[in-house]
Design a protein around this motif. Structure first.
Motif, PDB file in Angstrom:
ATOM      1  N   VAL A 147      10.253  -2.279  -0.060  1.00 26.09           N
ATOM      2  CA  VAL A 147       9.266  -1.394   0.581  1.00 26.09           C
ATOM      3  C   VAL A 147       8.093  -1.051  -0.328  1.00 26.09           C
ATOM      4  O   VAL A 147       6.937  -1.061   0.102  1.00 26.09           O
ATOM      5  CB  VAL A 147       9.956  -0.111   1.091  1.00 26.09           C
ATOM      6  CG1 VAL A 147       8.948   0.836   1.730  1.00 26.09           C
ATOM      7  CG2 VAL A 147      11.073  -0.452   2.068  1.00 26.09           C
ATOM      8  N   TRP A 204       5.057  -3.507  -0.436  1.00 25.82           N
ATOM      9  CA  TRP A 204       4.171  -3.783   0.702  1.00 25.82           C
ATOM     10  C   TRP A 204       3.712  -2.526   1.444  1.00 25.82           C
ATOM     11  O   TRP A 204       2.683  -2.540   2.095  1.00 25.82           O
ATOM     12  CB  TRP A 204       4.797  -4.775   1.687  1.00 25.82           C
ATOM     13  CG  TRP A 204       6.019  -4.285   2.415  1.00 25.82           C
ATOM     14  CD1 TRP A 204       7.317  -4.440   2.028  1.00 25.82           C
ATOM     15  CD2 TRP A 204       6.056  -3.571   3.656  1.00 25.82           C
ATOM     16  NE1 TRP A 204       8.155  -3.848   2.946  1.00 25.82           N
ATOM     17  CE2 TRP A 204       7.407  -3.318   3.958  1.00 25.82           C
ATOM     18  CE3 TRP A 204       5.076  -3.117   4.534  1.00 25.82           C
ATOM     19  CZ2 TRP A 204       7.812  -2.638   5.100  1.00 25.82           C
ATOM     20  CZ3 TRP A 204       5.475  -2.440   5.686  1.00 25.82           C
ATOM     21  CH2 TRP A 204       6.830  -2.208   5.955  1.00 25.82           C
ATOM     22  N   TRP A 205       4.437  -1.414   1.347  1.00 26.22           N
ATOM     23  CA  TRP A 205       4.044  -0.207   2.080  1.00 26.22           C
ATOM     24  C   TRP A 205       3.499   0.826   1.102  1.00 26.22           C
ATOM     25  O   TRP A 205       2.300   1.037   1.021  1.00 26.22           O
ATOM     26  CB  TRP A 205       5.230   0.334   2.875  1.00 26.22           C
ATOM     27  CG  TRP A 205       4.856   1.328   3.940  1.00 26.22           C
ATOM     28  CD1 TRP A 205       3.606   1.630   4.403  1.00 26.22           C
ATOM     29  CD2 TRP A 205       5.756   2.154   4.669  1.00 26.22           C
ATOM     30  NE1 TRP A 205       3.672   2.590   5.379  1.00 26.22           N
ATOM     31  CE2 TRP A 205       4.993   2.927   5.576  1.00 26.22           C
ATOM     32  CE3 TRP A 205       7.131   2.313   4.670  1.00 26.22           C
ATOM     33  CZ2 TRP A 205       5.555   3.850   6.450  1.00 26.22           C
ATOM     34  CZ3 TRP A 205       7.686   3.224   5.556  1.00 26.22           C
ATOM     35  CH2 TRP A 205       6.908   3.988   6.434  1.00 26.22           C
ATOM     36  N   THR A 206       4.356   1.470   0.358  1.00 28.21           N
ATOM     37  CA  THR A 206       3.959   2.430  -0.661  1.00 28.21           C
ATOM     38  C   THR A 206       5.172   2.730  -1.527  1.00 28.21           C
ATOM     39  O   THR A 206       6.290   2.371  -1.159  1.00 28.21           O
ATOM     40  CB  THR A 206       3.383   3.727  -0.033  1.00 28.21           C
ATOM     41  OG1 THR A 206       2.742   4.504  -1.044  1.00 28.21           O
ATOM     42  CG2 THR A 206       4.445   4.540   0.672  1.00 28.21           C
ATOM     43  N   TRP A 238       0.258   0.527  10.631  1.00 29.09           N
ATOM     44  CA  TRP A 238       1.219  -0.584  10.740  1.00 29.09           C
ATOM     45  C   TRP A 238       0.505  -1.922  10.771  1.00 29.09           C
ATOM     46  O   TRP A 238       0.972  -2.883  10.153  1.00 29.09           O
ATOM     47  CB  TRP A 238       2.124  -0.414  11.953  1.00 29.09           C
ATOM     48  CG  TRP A 238       3.200   0.612  11.797  1.00 29.09           C
ATOM     49  CD1 TRP A 238       3.468   1.659  12.642  1.00 29.09           C
ATOM     50  CD2 TRP A 238       4.167   0.712  10.742  1.00 29.09           C
ATOM     51  NE1 TRP A 238       4.530   2.389  12.168  1.00 29.09           N
ATOM     52  CE2 TRP A 238       4.980   1.822  11.009  1.00 29.09           C
ATOM     53  CE3 TRP A 238       4.413  -0.040   9.594  1.00 29.09           C
ATOM     54  CZ2 TRP A 238       6.034   2.204  10.173  1.00 29.09           C
ATOM     55  CZ3 TRP A 238       5.455   0.338   8.756  1.00 29.09           C
ATOM     56  CH2 TRP A 238       6.251   1.443   9.050  1.00 29.09           C
ATOM     57  N   PHE A 272      -0.443  -2.599   7.082  1.00 26.54           N
ATOM     58  CA  PHE A 272       0.675  -2.846   6.179  1.00 26.54           C
ATOM     59  C   PHE A 272       1.514  -4.050   6.577  1.00 26.54           C
ATOM     60  O   PHE A 272       2.043  -4.744   5.704  1.00 26.54           O
ATOM     61  CB  PHE A 272       1.544  -1.592   6.040  1.00 26.54           C
ATOM     62  CG  PHE A 272       0.865  -0.523   5.238  1.00 26.54           C
ATOM     63  CD1 PHE A 272       0.596  -0.710   3.887  1.00 26.54           C
ATOM     64  CD2 PHE A 272       0.467   0.664   5.825  1.00 26.54           C
ATOM     65  CE1 PHE A 272      -0.055   0.260   3.138  1.00 26.54           C
ATOM     66  CE2 PHE A 272      -0.173   1.647   5.085  1.00 26.54           C
ATOM     67  CZ  PHE A 272      -0.440   1.437   3.738  1.00 26.54           C
ATOM     68  N   SER A 330      -0.377  -6.589   4.177  1.00 20.39           N
ATOM     69  CA  SER A 330       0.420  -6.401   2.974  1.00 20.39           C
ATOM     70  C   SER A 330       1.777  -7.113   3.024  1.00 20.39           C
ATOM     71  O   SER A 330       2.116  -7.879   2.118  1.00 20.39           O
ATOM     72  CB  SER A 330       0.604  -4.911   2.704  1.00 20.39           C
ATOM     73  OG  SER A 330       1.202  -4.713   1.441  1.00 20.39           O
ATOM     74  N   LEU A 331       2.581  -6.856   4.067  1.00 16.99           N
ATOM     75  CA  LEU A 331       3.893  -7.506   4.144  1.00 16.99           C
ATOM     76  C   LEU A 331       3.737  -9.017   4.266  1.00 16.99           C
ATOM     77  O   LEU A 331       4.431  -9.782   3.592  1.00 16.99           O
ATOM     78  CB  LEU A 331       4.715  -6.962   5.317  1.00 16.99           C
ATOM     79  CG  LEU A 331       6.100  -7.600   5.503  1.00 16.99           C
ATOM     80  CD1 LEU A 331       6.967  -7.423   4.260  1.00 16.99           C
ATOM     81  CD2 LEU A 331       6.774  -7.018   6.737  1.00 16.99           C
ATOM     82  N   PRO A 376       0.234  -2.708  -1.235  1.00 20.72           N
ATOM     83  CA  PRO A 376       0.715  -1.396  -0.817  1.00 20.72           C
ATOM     84  C   PRO A 376      -0.306  -0.296  -1.075  1.00 20.72           C
ATOM     85  O   PRO A 376      -1.251  -0.490  -1.828  1.00 20.72           O
ATOM     86  CB  PRO A 376       1.961  -1.195  -1.682  1.00 20.72           C
ATOM     87  CG  PRO A 376       1.699  -2.018  -2.909  1.00 20.72           C
ATOM     88  CD  PRO A 376       0.883  -3.196  -2.438  1.00 20.72           C
TER      89      PRO A 376
END
Length: 137
Positions: A26, A29-31, A117, A120, A124-125, A136
């Motif tokens: 996580v 790619w997210w934070t 979403w 990200f 990112s993902l 991220p």
């Protein structure tokens, strides 16, 4: 899944197992996260400024499914929503079918969630899966 839940699909040229590993990473790619996000029962929190969102890993089937249940947040419409990733093998890689169950039009945070979403997941993902480096927050 209700028709209005946030939902999107990504196609990548990697194996379902590689996709599964990336989703569970996580912070790449997210934070940044506080806690763990790898196995059923793990609890992790993400923060965006003053906003916090705490998740519990509700389901985790390697190469197939990841489901997070949002157990706490200071943004009430997130609480008791579920974030689901269903991974399927495709001819040239894998598909990720993403749904944020319970985040529906009309909720105050809906539009921000759609934008977030999309960024990200699709940027990112996707980049983390295909190049090894996400973007991220």
């Amino acid at each position: 899944m209700a028709a209005q839940d946030i939902a999107t699909t990504l196609q990548v040229d990697k194996t379902p197992e590689a996709v599964f590993r990336a989703i569970n990473n996580v912070s790449e790619w997210w934070t940044a996260i506080e806690g763990q996000s790898q196995e059923v029962g793990d609890v992790f929190t993400v923060r965006f400024g003053k906003v916090f969102i705490t998740h519990k890993v509700a389901e985790s089937v390697p190469g197939k499914t990841v489901v997070w249940h949002v157990t706490d947040s200071n943004v009430s419409e997130w609480i008791d929503t579920r974030i689901r990733f269903v991974i399927s093998a495709e001819k040239n890689g894998a598909a990720i079918h993403f749904t944020h169950i319970g985040m529906v039009p009309g909720l105050p945070d809906y539009e921000d969630c759609v934008k977030g979403w999309n960024r990200f997941l699709h940027q990112s993902l996707s980049q983390l899966i295909t190049t090894g480096k996400g973007v991220p927050a």
